[in-house]
Structures are given as C-alpha cells and as structure tokens.
Design a protein around this motif. Structure first.
Motif, PDB file in Angstrom:
ATOM      1  N   ARG A 109       0.917  -1.143   0.000  1.00 43.98           N
ATOM      2  CA  ARG A 109       0.154  -0.025   0.243  1.00 43.98           C
ATOM      3  C   ARG A 109       1.042   1.093  -0.183  1.00 43.98           C
ATOM      4  O   ARG A 109       0.483   2.280  -0.763  1.00 43.98           O
ATOM      5  CB  ARG A 109      -0.894  -0.025   1.074  1.00 43.98           C
ATOM      6  CG  ARG A 109      -2.279  -1.015   1.107  1.00 43.98           C
ATOM      7  CD  ARG A 109      -2.735  -1.226   2.381  1.00 43.98           C
ATOM      8  NE  ARG A 109      -3.975  -1.973   2.306  1.00 43.98           N
ATOM      9  CZ  ARG A 109      -5.124  -1.730   2.398  1.00 43.98           C
ATOM     10  NH1 ARG A 109      -5.545  -0.330   2.771  1.00 43.98           N
ATOM     11  NH2 ARG A 109      -6.108  -2.667   2.477  1.00 43.98           N
ATOM     12  N   HIS A 110       1.999   1.036   0.557  1.00 46.86           N
ATOM     13  CA  HIS A 110       2.952   2.196   0.801  1.00 46.86           C
ATOM     14  C   HIS A 110       3.514   2.571  -0.585  1.00 46.86           C
ATOM     15  O   HIS A 110       3.727   3.637  -1.015  1.00 46.86           O
ATOM     16  CB  HIS A 110       3.666   1.997   1.670  1.00 46.86           C
ATOM     17  CG  HIS A 110       3.304   2.351   3.296  1.00 46.86           C
ATOM     18  ND1 HIS A 110       4.102   1.876   4.479  1.00 46.86           N
ATOM     19  CD2 HIS A 110       2.225   2.699   3.612  1.00 46.86           C
ATOM     20  CE1 HIS A 110       3.321   2.299   5.583  1.00 46.86           C
ATOM     21  NE2 HIS A 110       2.028   2.603   5.059  1.00 46.86           N
ATOM     22  N   LEU A 111       3.871   1.626  -1.245  1.00 46.90           N
ATOM     23  CA  LEU A 111       4.566   1.528  -2.488  1.00 46.90           C
ATOM     24  C   LEU A 111       3.613   1.973  -3.596  1.00 46.90           C
ATOM     25  O   LEU A 111       4.022   2.986  -4.150  1.00 46.90           O
ATOM     26  CB  LEU A 111       5.283   0.147  -2.982  1.00 46.90           C
ATOM     27  CG  LEU A 111       5.638   0.095  -4.231  1.00 46.90           C
ATOM     28  CD1 LEU A 111       6.880   0.864  -4.399  1.00 46.90           C
ATOM     29  CD2 LEU A 111       5.950  -1.359  -4.703  1.00 46.90           C
ATOM     30  N   TYR A 154       9.566   6.864 -12.801  1.00 49.72           N
ATOM     31  CA  TYR A 154       9.704   7.339 -11.569  1.00 49.72           C
ATOM     32  C   TYR A 154      10.458   6.545 -10.643  1.00 49.72           C
ATOM     33  O   TYR A 154      11.095   7.032  -9.778  1.00 49.72           O
ATOM     34  CB  TYR A 154       8.086   7.650 -11.208  1.00 49.72           C
ATOM     35  CG  TYR A 154       8.242   8.348  -9.802  1.00 49.72           C
ATOM     36  CD1 TYR A 154       8.466   9.748  -9.289  1.00 49.72           C
ATOM     37  CD2 TYR A 154       7.772   7.442  -8.672  1.00 49.72           C
ATOM     38  CE1 TYR A 154       8.433   9.929  -7.900  1.00 49.72           C
ATOM     39  CE2 TYR A 154       7.846   7.924  -7.188  1.00 49.72           C
ATOM     40  CZ  TYR A 154       8.412   8.989  -6.985  1.00 49.72           C
ATOM     41  OH  TYR A 154       8.416   9.553  -5.784  1.00 49.72           O
ATOM     42  N   GLN A 155      10.032   5.127 -10.825  1.00 51.53           N
ATOM     43  CA  GLN A 155      10.811   4.245 -10.210  1.00 51.53           C
ATOM     44  C   GLN A 155      12.346   4.260 -10.220  1.00 51.53           C
ATOM     45  O   GLN A 155      13.143   4.125  -9.459  1.00 51.53           O
ATOM     46  CB  GLN A 155      10.414   2.935 -10.115  1.00 51.53           C
ATOM     47  CG  GLN A 155       8.818   2.676  -9.484  1.00 51.53           C
ATOM     48  CD  GLN A 155       8.267   1.467  -9.935  1.00 51.53           C
ATOM     49  OE1 GLN A 155       8.498   0.264  -9.364  1.00 51.53           O
ATOM     50  NE2 GLN A 155       7.366   1.493 -10.748  1.00 51.53           N
ATOM     51  N   ARG A 161      15.410   2.591  -3.560  1.00 48.44           N
ATOM     52  CA  ARG A 161      15.235   1.238  -2.981  1.00 48.44           C
ATOM     53  C   ARG A 161      14.623   0.256  -3.877  1.00 48.44           C
ATOM     54  O   ARG A 161      14.650  -1.185  -3.708  1.00 48.44           O
ATOM     55  CB  ARG A 161      14.342   1.393  -1.651  1.00 48.44           C
ATOM     56  CG  ARG A 161      15.036   2.083  -0.561  1.00 48.44           C
ATOM     57  CD  ARG A 161      14.325   1.997   0.720  1.00 48.44           C
ATOM     58  NE  ARG A 161      14.833   2.792   1.940  1.00 48.44           N
ATOM     59  CZ  ARG A 161      14.301   2.731   3.114  1.00 48.44           C
ATOM     60  NH1 ARG A 161      13.464   2.136   3.460  1.00 48.44           N
ATOM     61  NH2 ARG A 161      15.207   3.475   3.858  1.00 48.44           N
ATOM     62  N   VAL A 162      14.150   0.721  -5.091  1.00 50.38           N
ATOM     63  CA  VAL A 162      13.536  -0.285  -5.898  1.00 50.38           C
ATOM     64  C   VAL A 162      14.473  -0.622  -6.852  1.00 50.38           C
ATOM     65  O   VAL A 162      15.054   0.228  -7.563  1.00 50.38           O
ATOM     66  CB  VAL A 162      12.361   0.667  -6.559  1.00 50.38           C
ATOM     67  CG1 VAL A 162      11.671  -0.432  -7.728  1.00 50.38           C
ATOM     68  CG2 VAL A 162      11.137   0.936  -5.620  1.00 50.38           C
ATOM     69  N   SER A 165      15.731  -3.576 -12.281  1.00 56.11           N
ATOM     70  CA  SER A 165      15.260  -4.699 -12.891  1.00 56.11           C
ATOM     71  C   SER A 165      13.874  -4.992 -12.574  1.00 56.11           C
ATOM     72  O   SER A 165      12.922  -5.622 -13.341  1.00 56.11           O
ATOM     73  CB  SER A 165      16.223  -5.878 -12.723  1.00 56.11           C
ATOM     74  OG  SER A 165      16.138  -6.069 -11.190  1.00 56.11           O
ATOM     75  N   ALA A 166      13.342  -4.756 -11.402  1.00 55.25           N
ATOM     76  CA  ALA A 166      12.173  -5.080 -10.840  1.00 55.25           C
ATOM     77  C   ALA A 166      11.010  -4.070 -11.512  1.00 55.25           C
ATOM     78  O   ALA A 166       9.905  -4.344 -12.037  1.00 55.25           O
ATOM     79  CB  ALA A 166      11.885  -4.932  -9.271  1.00 55.25           C
ATOM     80  N   ALA A 167      11.485  -2.645 -11.487  1.00 57.39           N
ATOM     81  CA  ALA A 167      10.555  -1.859 -12.114  1.00 57.39           C
ATOM     82  C   ALA A 167      10.455  -2.013 -13.595  1.00 57.39           C
ATOM     83  O   ALA A 167       9.117  -1.838 -13.870  1.00 57.39           O
ATOM     84  CB  ALA A 167      11.522  -0.362 -11.954  1.00 57.39           C
ATOM     85  N   ILE A 168      11.527  -2.265 -14.264  1.00 55.23           N
ATOM     86  CA  ILE A 168      11.441  -2.615 -15.744  1.00 55.23           C
ATOM     87  C   ILE A 168      10.552  -3.903 -16.136  1.00 55.23           C
ATOM     88  O   ILE A 168       9.683  -3.983 -16.917  1.00 55.23           O
ATOM     89  CB  ILE A 168      12.757  -2.801 -16.349  1.00 55.23           C
ATOM     90  CG1 ILE A 168      13.348  -1.327 -16.389  1.00 55.23           C
ATOM     91  CG2 ILE A 168      12.594  -3.148 -18.005  1.00 55.23           C
ATOM     92  CD1 ILE A 168      14.732  -1.447 -16.904  1.00 55.23           C
ATOM     93  N   ASP A 169      10.784  -5.004 -15.247  1.00 46.89           N
ATOM     94  CA  ASP A 169      10.115  -6.155 -15.459  1.00 46.89           C
ATOM     95  C   ASP A 169       8.652  -6.172 -15.347  1.00 46.89           C
ATOM     96  O   ASP A 169       7.939  -6.795 -15.855  1.00 46.89           O
ATOM     97  CB  ASP A 169      10.863  -7.385 -14.569  1.00 46.89           C
ATOM     98  CG  ASP A 169      10.039  -8.794 -15.033  1.00 46.89           C
ATOM     99  OD1 ASP A 169      10.321  -9.265 -15.812  1.00 46.89           O
ATOM    100  OD2 ASP A 169       9.734  -9.367 -14.000  1.00 46.89           O
TER     101      ASP A 169
END
Length: 523
Positions: A109-111, A154-155, A161-162, A165-169
């Motif tokens: 929720r915070h993310l 934005y990420q 902290r993100v 690779s996670a943001a793109i994937d």
C-alpha cells in the motif's frame, strides 16, 4: 426552512471539484481480453508505436501474462493513474476507494501510494525524459501505456530502494495485461534506454530558458512558474515549487468537546504515533499512524479531526463566541464548521450552507462523530440564500478557489488548473462575498479566506468588494494569529501564508482577510 434533519437540495454546486463527473471510458484502458491476438499490430492500439527494429531482451509472444500483476501495488497504481487523468479526479478519493477492500499488504500500500503521488507530482518531468527516447510523444500514447511508463520511470529516477530490474520487468508484465505484446516491447525498449542514459540525463539549461528549466526541474506548469517569478522573483519561485513537492506531515485538531485538553496527549498516544503539539494553533497537533488514522478508536470516538493548521487559523480569525449566530456560507464537508462549533463551546446557532447535498450529508455524519449539536444545514448557493438579511453576528467565507496553496497535499491540482480559471473564479468569489454579506448584522464580522495566494482570488476580490461596499472596513488579522505569523500580514492587514516560508510548521498556502460591517459592537 432551517432543519437539523432535513436538507434541501440546490440545482447548482459552484464548489464542485474539477472533474467530479466520472468518465466510463476510463475503464477501456484496461480492456485487454482473452480473445485479443497476442501479436496484434501496434496500429490497432491507439498511442502505441511499433518499434523500428527488434529489441534485445524484449518479451516474446509465447509466455502467458501473470494476471496477479493486476492486483499488485504497481497494477493498482496504473489503474488509479489512468482514472485520475481521464476523469480529472482527485487522488485521495480514488486511492481511498481502491484501498478500502484491497488485499495489498501495508508495505505494498505504501509503495502504491508513493508511486501514484510521485508520478502525478513529477508528471511533466517524467514525460520530458520519456519524450527524449520515444519516437511517439507521451501525449499520443495509449492511456495505460502512458501510466505504465511514467510509473516505471519514476521508480528508476526517484525510488532508490526499488531495483531497476524489478521496475522494468513489472512494467513489461503490466503492458502485456493492459495493452499488447507489441506495446510491451515498446515499453521495454524505452525503459532500458532511459536506464542506460541515467548518468548523463540533463534538463534544459536555466540560462537559456529559466521558466522552462524551473517548470521541468520542479515539475510545475510553465504558466504557474512564470506568474510566481513575476510575483516573488526567481529564487523564491524555486523555493515555492520545491515546497510544493514535499510530502506534508499529517496534522489534526483536538476536539475539546470530546476529550479534555489536559488528558488529550495521553489518550491520543495510546493509538497514534508521533503525536506532537503545534506551535501555530493550541488545538492543532502532528501525528503519525501505524494504519489509516480514521480506523483508530480515538478518531471514531470523535477525539480529533484531520485538518490542516492553516485551515484552523481561518476559524480562529473569525473569533466566534458562545451563544452567537454564525453562518459558514461555503461549508463543504464541515472541517471549519465543526471547528467553529468547538470554539463556541457547542453553544449558539451555526448555519452551514452548501449547494452540495452529498457534502452536507458528510458534514452531518462528522458533526455527530465529534459531538457537535448546534449546526443547522441548508442546501443552498451562497449567492442566493433564502434568508432574512442582517440577522447573523459572523460570516465565514472559505470560498471555492484554484487551491494552488495546497498543491503539496493535492499535486494533481497543478495539471487540473489553467490560468484562465483564475478570472472566472475571481468573479464567482466576488459574487459570493457580495450576496452573502447581506446576512450580516451591524458590527458583524466576515472572514474571507482561500487556499490560494493568487491576487485575482485574494486582494483583488477584497479590494473590489470594499470599493462597492463602503459600509465595510478591513480589520487587522494579527490579534488572531500566533506571533510567528505577524510578519506574514501585509499593509492591507490581510495574511498571506506561503508554504516555503514556514517549513518548520508545515503550513499550507492560505489567504485570510477580516472585514467588519460598521456600526454595532460585536468583537
């Protein structure tokens, strides 16, 4: 007719938030169906361009998308961002609605909240970075693809902290679901190129075009930047824009009708974290919460109300007394109305006017929670109130305005407002002030306030009113303010609170003027 239980409807609502009308077409942004051909041409997807060549590491057409991605923090972010832009809606309303029954964890929720507010806060800057590498402008992209790219960029640029690779994937997976495999390749290519370019990313130079540079660097529309440079100068304009991008602290008002001031700190600290008294308003305090504060027992018992400190100063400037007859002519949901009742010690008569039946319903629910018993409601436009003249002691006019003073809390205001709105709002505000002023008895007091600092909505309205109504005079607002804000009072005896000038107190931008009808002896 004034009645506590029945509320009359009005036909118009000048206080309606911009974009309150819902747009059913917004849901079409999420209309990928099981029958859609995986390799659908980009020409069939509005706003998505076919890449000029095959992209390395682009997703193939064979894997089936993970539908659970739609329920993730990033999936929720995309849905809300599309709705907010297509419906011109306010983020807090959409987010509260979406999280009400959401299975997301507290962390997710915070993310989601961070992504949504961050994207809207820095929207034009994010679009500029995307436009540097995309062959199709952001403005012409499919709504969902646009939201996915903005949230991923934005990420990449703001959330350290993100993992990139996670943001793109996740962005690629979301594009599978919301658009097409072809669009997923398009998104993948743009994000990987921006990630490679990160060390060398540069905005346009300030020396070449100061307005353009500040607008992009601090993420504000150029028309706002230009106005504020003319009003405040270059450096203070930057400071104001920077303050508008800061996340405000949560502030609340202690309700002395429910809990004694001397025991309030102990009572509130049992459920809330970070409870600290304010130096601006005696009943104001800062707080944090392990969960939404409206879910706490102390809130549900009516021991406090969520409200900004600058907003509390408006009611204090009116200085209501127990037993008086007072009108809040633009009551809305009643934040200031219930504060007035508290300052009156729940004695007297307080009439709440608003043209929105729904808002008055929320006001009544809130008043019941807070233990307020002296409010009567009338669903009516303040410009045409069916009441006898000269019968009230005080009049509060917190007029509908551009809300440019509360951009910190509602960053979407930057993109919902246009400069042309200021002249039409100014005419509305003057009309409300002129028509409702007839309700005031001799010696009565008006407080005119706006969560805006633009001259058209503040000094121009008050000056024109006084010119046309010589029976009214200005009164110095200093006696009703804390000493630290006396310097914010101008030669016209009105106060202008700029967020960047008082960062230690976390104040919103507000204008407050106090006017008095000559004759009589009301304090």
């Amino acid at each position: 007719m004034l009645d506590d239980t029945k509320i009359q409807r009005s036909k118009t609502d000048p206080r309606r938030r911009p974009g309150g009308r819902q747009n059913p077409s917004a849901e079409k942004a999420f209309s990928k169906t099981a029958t859609q051909r995986p390799g659908a041409s980009a020409r069939q997807r509005p706003g998505v361009r076919r890449p000029a060549s095959r992209v390395r590491n682009s997703p193939s057409n064979s894997p089936s998308p993970d539908s659970q991605i739609l329920e993730s923090a990033r999936g929720l972010s995309v849905r809300i961002l599309v709705r907010a832009e297509e419906e011109s809606s306010y983020l807090d309303v959409l987010l509260t609605e979406a999280l009400k029954d959401s299975p997301l964890s507290v962390r997710d929720r915070h993310l989601a909240t961070a992504i949504i507010y961050g994207v809207v806060r820095y929207r034009n800057q994010l679009d500029w970075w995307i436009d540097q590498v995309a062959s199709r402008p952001v403005a012409k992209m499919h709504p969902a693809v646009k939201a996915i790219l903005r949230s991923a960029v934005y990420q990449l640029l703001f959330l350290s902290r993100v993992p990139p690779s996670a943001a793109i994937d996740e962005a690629v997976k979301l594009t599978y679901q919301f658009s097409s495999h072809q669009a997923a390749g398009f998104v993948n290519a743009i994000l990987r190129q921006i990630q490679r370019m990160r060390p060398g990313l540069r905005l346009p130079a300030e020396s070449a075009d100061p307005v353009r540079h500040i607008a992009l660097a601090f993420a504000h529309p150029e028309w706002m930047v230009k106005r504020w440079i003319e009003q405040l100068g270059l450096n203070e304009c930057k400071a104001l824009c920077q303050a508008n991008n800061q996340q405000p602290r949560l502030t609340a008002r202690l309700n002395s009708l429910r809990v004694p001031a001397d025991t309030a700190a102990v009572s509130l600290s049992k459920e809330l974290q970070g409870v600290q008294p304010s130096q601006i308003v005696p009943e104001g305090f800062y707080l944090e919460g392990p969960r939404p504060v409206v879910e706490t027992l102390t809130y549900q018992r009516g021991e406090f109300e969520i409200q900004g400190l600058s907003s509390m100063l408006v009611s204090r400037a009116l200085a209501p007394l127990p037993g008086e007859r007072i009108v809040d002519a633009c009551a809305g949901r009643g934040g200031k109305t219930t504060h007035l009742a508290q300052l009156m010690d729940n004695r007297g008569m307080l009439l709440a006017l608003d043209p929105s039946f729904r808002k008055l319903g929320l006001l009544r629910e809130n008043a019941r929670r807070l233990g307020v018993e002296i409010i009567r409601q009338l669903c009516a436009d303040a410009r045409s109130v069916p009441l006898r003249s000269h019968q009230f002691d005080r009049l509060l006019l917190d007029v509908p305005c551009s809300s440019l003073g509360i951009i910190r809390r509602h960053p979407e205001i930057k993109w919902l407002r246009a400069e042309s709105d200021l002249s039409s709002l100014s005419a509305l505000q003057l009309d409300i002030l002129e028509q409702s002023s007839s309700l005031l008895a001799e010696g009565g007091v008006i407080v005119y306030s706006a969560c805006s600092l633009e001259p058209e909505e503040t000094t121009v309205v008050v000056s024109r009113f006084l010119t046309q109504h010589p029976e009214f005079i200005r009164e110095d607002v200093r006696p009703y303010l804390p000493k630290v804000l006396h310097e914010a009072v101008g030669e016209d005896e009105c106060v202008r609170i700029y967020p960047h000038r008082y960062p230690q107190y976390d104040l919103d931008g507000f204008f407050i003027a106090r006017l008095k009808r000559q004759g009589g002896s009301i304090r």
